[in-house]
Each structure stands twice: as C-alpha cells, then as structure tokens.
Write an enzyme that holds these catalytic residues in place. Structure first.
Site, PDB file in Angstrom:
ATOM      1  N   LYS A  18       0.831  -1.216   0.000  1.00 34.55           N
ATOM      2  CA  LYS A  18       0.000   0.000   0.000  1.00 34.55           C
ATOM      3  C   LYS A  18       0.855   1.250   0.000  1.00 34.55           C
ATOM      4  CE  LYS A  18      -2.798  -0.017   3.576  1.00 34.55           C
ATOM      5  NZ  LYS A  18      -3.746   0.760   4.383  1.00 34.55           N
ATOM      6  N   ASP A  47       2.516  -1.230  12.012  1.00 35.92           N
ATOM      7  CA  ASP A  47       1.210  -1.798  11.664  1.00 35.92           C
ATOM      8  C   ASP A  47       1.061  -3.250  12.100  1.00 35.92           C
ATOM      9  OD1 ASP A  47       0.355   0.606  10.587  1.00 35.92           O
ATOM     10  OD2 ASP A  47       1.190   0.150   8.623  1.00 35.92           O
TER      11      ASP A  47
END
Ligand code: S3P
Length: 437
Positions: free
Chosen positions: A33, A325
């Site tokens: 991403k 994350d």
C-alpha cells in the site's frame, strides 16, 4: 468457517473456528500500500505516462487514484496494473477530494496539492475525519501554503498552495506520511527541502523519487537521518510493486503459533525500514527464512515461516516505526509465547484507524488473554489458552485480521465484529486464510 468480509457501509462480522491442523502452503498478497500510494502520486507529478504493476488492490490505494482523477490526472486501471499520465500540472478540483478512510492518501495528497496554485479541500469518511492532520499542516504552512483545518486539527484540510519555499523540517512525530508529504511539496519549492528524522521511518518515497530521477541525498548525523531533495520534475517511470509485508504478516503470525505450520509468502517487500516484524518473529523463536531479490527500487523476495515454541519479547521505542502496523499481531503472538511481551513508545497506535491500543487490549481480554494497557503501548503475559468469544475490530482492518488469527489458536470460535473494512488493505484475506488452514 468464515462469513462476511465484504467492503460496505455496515461493518460485518466473521466467525473464525479453531485450526484443526497446521497452516500450510504458499500465498501472495496485494501490492504494498505505502509504495502504491507514493508511486501514483509521484507519477502524477511527472510529465508523461508511468506504468505501475502490482499496484495495491486495497480500498485505500483506490482512494489515492480517485483523488488524482479529481485533480485532472489521467488514470487507467487494469486489474493490478495502473497507468498514470501526468501533465506536470493539476486542474482545480470541482468538488472536495474524497480520501475515504485512508490517512496516507490524505496526508500525502496534502503535500501534492500544496504545490498547486489553487484551492482544494481534502475530506473523507467519519473515521478519517477524526484523525490528526496538524502534523502535516504545520510543515506545509512553513513552506508557504495556506492550510486550514477543522477544530482540533482534524480534517477536512483546506489548502491553497502554489509558491513554496524549501525548508529544513525536524519531524516531531516519527511519521513517514509527514516526511513524504514534505518531500512531495519540496519537488516544486524554491531551494532544497530537508527532512530530519530522529527515528528512521519507511523510505519508500525517497527510493521512488530517486527511481524517477529526482536527486535525493541521505546522510546520517549524530543519530539523525537527514533527507534532502532539490526541486525537480520526476521523469515518468515503470515499477513493479512488491507484495505488502503488512498484509502478509497475519498469516505469518498464524503459522508461527499453530503447531506444525509451514507457510511461504511469495514476492513480498523486504525494505529494512518495514521488516521489524520479521526480526521480532525471529527473536520470539519462530523459524523465518528469507530469500531476497533486489531488482527495482525496493528489495523483495519470499519468506518462509514455520512454527516453533515462542518466547515473549520487548519492542523498544526506536523499533516501533519498522513494525508499527504489525504491533497488534505481536500482542496476539505474546498470548502464545512464554513470558512477557511488551511494546512501549507506540502512542501513535492511538491515532490509527482506531485506538489500536485500547481495541487490542479489550479484544484480547475478551477471548481470555492476560494483558495490560499502557499510555504508549501494552504488555501481555503468556502463554495463555485463548477460549474464544467476541472481539470488536472497531472497523479497523488491522484489528480485524489480528482477531481473526486469534480464532485459529483459541479453543472455541472467535466472533470478530466490525470486519467490514478488511478490504481497506487486504481484499481476499479471509479467502487466503481459508485456503491455508
Ligand atoms: C504509512 C505510515 C505509517 C503506517 C501507515 C502507512 C505510510 O503511518 O501506520 O499504515 O504509508 O507512510 P505513520 O507515518 O503515521 O506512522
């Protein structure tokens, strides 16, 4: 053993049943991403056509393409291949630019529209409208843009840009999003722009800027990292985006915890500013074998993870950006590891898609974990048998995947509520999980 997972307005739930055998097999994940967002934005600033293969199919990256289209950039998408034709300039948007739920889209696009001599507004859905944007407004104002925020420093962001001056900016929070926004704005500033980091964050923007011909200088000085770019026009480029290590991580965590497991993820990013999770897994005792390749701007390769008895670990504040994350997954791994797992210096987790510290601790406790919340992290004592139960993912894709994996190691089913937004980062996550179990 799973229902739901569709993207939509009403978050759905999933029921994940305990694994009745090892997690085994090869898998692939959508393109990274962070790299996809940056490749699209840099391509939009180039004059000519760039081709990005392996572009992330995540909803968040679709939001970035939508913002670019709203600025008059020609974007053509064919499955995971995106062609972007930039003209070196942008058109004033006819309506607010919708970043949906993507904080990366909003912060990076703020840097990009700050270069344009017109007024634009960046907005998004309710979840995004509660996230802090002061961090990006401050440096862009110093560069000369007019930036207005809603009360509390929240979005929408209203920006009038155009005549920017290069600055030296010391990042007050370790944020790759802010660094990247300042560097993008610096492309059209007068004079050089330098970002100073006390703790190194992901460097995808720097690598892609260099890949598109922009002079980027990086130096270390007294423990700090200085990145300087000169104003420049990026040249159109071709790039292949490797798979997203953050999307690969939940199934690696599953393999590390379920006895007998052996999985290999193919073609995934191995940028050292992102691989803190692999180092942590190794320190916990899991078997992690990496087969690297290094063509293109980003290191990538295959990773094989096999189960082994796990021990707890402590993540130090300076390690946090490289595993930011994946920290919820480390909390889950801690429940199955011998001893204490502790994460500190991670207060940024409180301002992600949800408050991930509170959400993680509440969710893990609901299935039987022994865990404590700290202002800037959490601690877990293991090993604890997880019993199953209900966890609320708070419409946060990373929590949803963490709790789904918890279902594999619990003795009863885990019902994960609020999973509707897994497609923000990994459409196909539940299908991949089902195939490997
Ligand atoms: C990202 C940086 C990180 C990360 C986010 C993506 C990026 O956020 O949590 O998922 O692409 O730059 P911060 O830079 O705010 O830590």
């Amino acid at each position: 053993m799973v229902d739901g997972g569709r993207r939509g307005t009403a978050p759905l739930s999933a029921e994940v049943h305990p694994a009745d055998g090892p997690i085994v097999g090869d898998y692939r994940v959508p393109g990274d991403k962070s790299i996809s967002h940056r490749a699209a934005l840099i391509a939009a600033m180039a004059e000519g056509t760039s081709r990005i293969r392996g572009f992330s199919t995540a909803g968040d990256c679709g939001a970035t393409l939508g913002v670019l289209a709203g600025l008059g950039v020609e974007v053509a998408t064919k499955s995971d291949e995106v062609s972007i034709r930039g003209s070196g300039r942008f058109l004033p948007p006819e309506s607010p630019l919708d970043c949906r739920r993507s904080g990366t889209t909003m912060r990076l696009a703020a840097g990009l529209v700050a270069t344009a001599p017109f007024h634009s507004v960046l907005t998004g859905d309710r979840q995004l409208l509660s996230r802090p944007m002061d961090r990006v407004a401050q440096p862009l104002r110093r560069m000369g843009a007019r930036v207005d925020l809603a009360p509390g420093g929240r979005p929408p962001i209203s920006i009038e840009g155009g005549t920017l001056t290069g600055i030296e900016y010391r990042l007050p929070v370790a944020s790759a999003q802010v660094k990247s926004a300042v560097l993008l704005a610096g492309l059209r500033a007068s004079g050089p722009t330098t970002v100073v980091e006390m703790v190194r964050t992901r460097d995808h923007a720097e690598r892609l800027l260099a890949w598109s011909g922009v002079p980027v200088r990086r130096q270390r000085a007294g423990g700090e990292v200085l990145t300087t770019i000169q104003p420049a026009d990026p040249a159109p480029f071709e790039v292949i985006v490797p798979g997203d290590l953050s999307s690969a991580a939940p199934l690696m965590a599953a393999a590390a915890m379920v006895p007998g497991s052996d999985v290999t993820v193919r073609g995934v990013g191995l940028n050292p500013t992102r691989t803190g999770f692999l180092r942590a897994l190794q320190r916990m005792g899991a078997s992690v074998e990496i087969s690297p390749s290094s063509d293109g701007p980003e290191p990538h390769g295959d990773i094989r993870v096999r189960h082994a008895p796990l021990r707890g670990l402590r993540i130090e504040p300076e390690e946090v950006p490289s595993v930011i994350d994946e920290l919820p997954l480390l909390g889950l791994l801690g429940t199955q590891a011998e001893g204490y797992t502790e994460v500190r210096g991670a207060s940024e987790l409180r301002v992600k898609e949800s408050d991930r510290i509170a959400g993680l601790v509440t969710g893990l406790r609901a299935v039987g974990a022994d865990t404590q919340e700290a202002e800037d992290g959490f601690a877990v004592r293991g090993p604890t048998p997880l019993l199953g139960g209900r966890c609320d993912a708070r419409a946060d894709h990373r929590l949803a995947m963490t709790f789904a994996v918890a279902g594999l190691v619990a003795s009863g089913p885990v019902i994960v509520e609020g999973i509707g937004f897994v497609a923000d980062s990994f459409p196909g996550f539940f299908e991949t999980l089902e195939r490997l179990r």
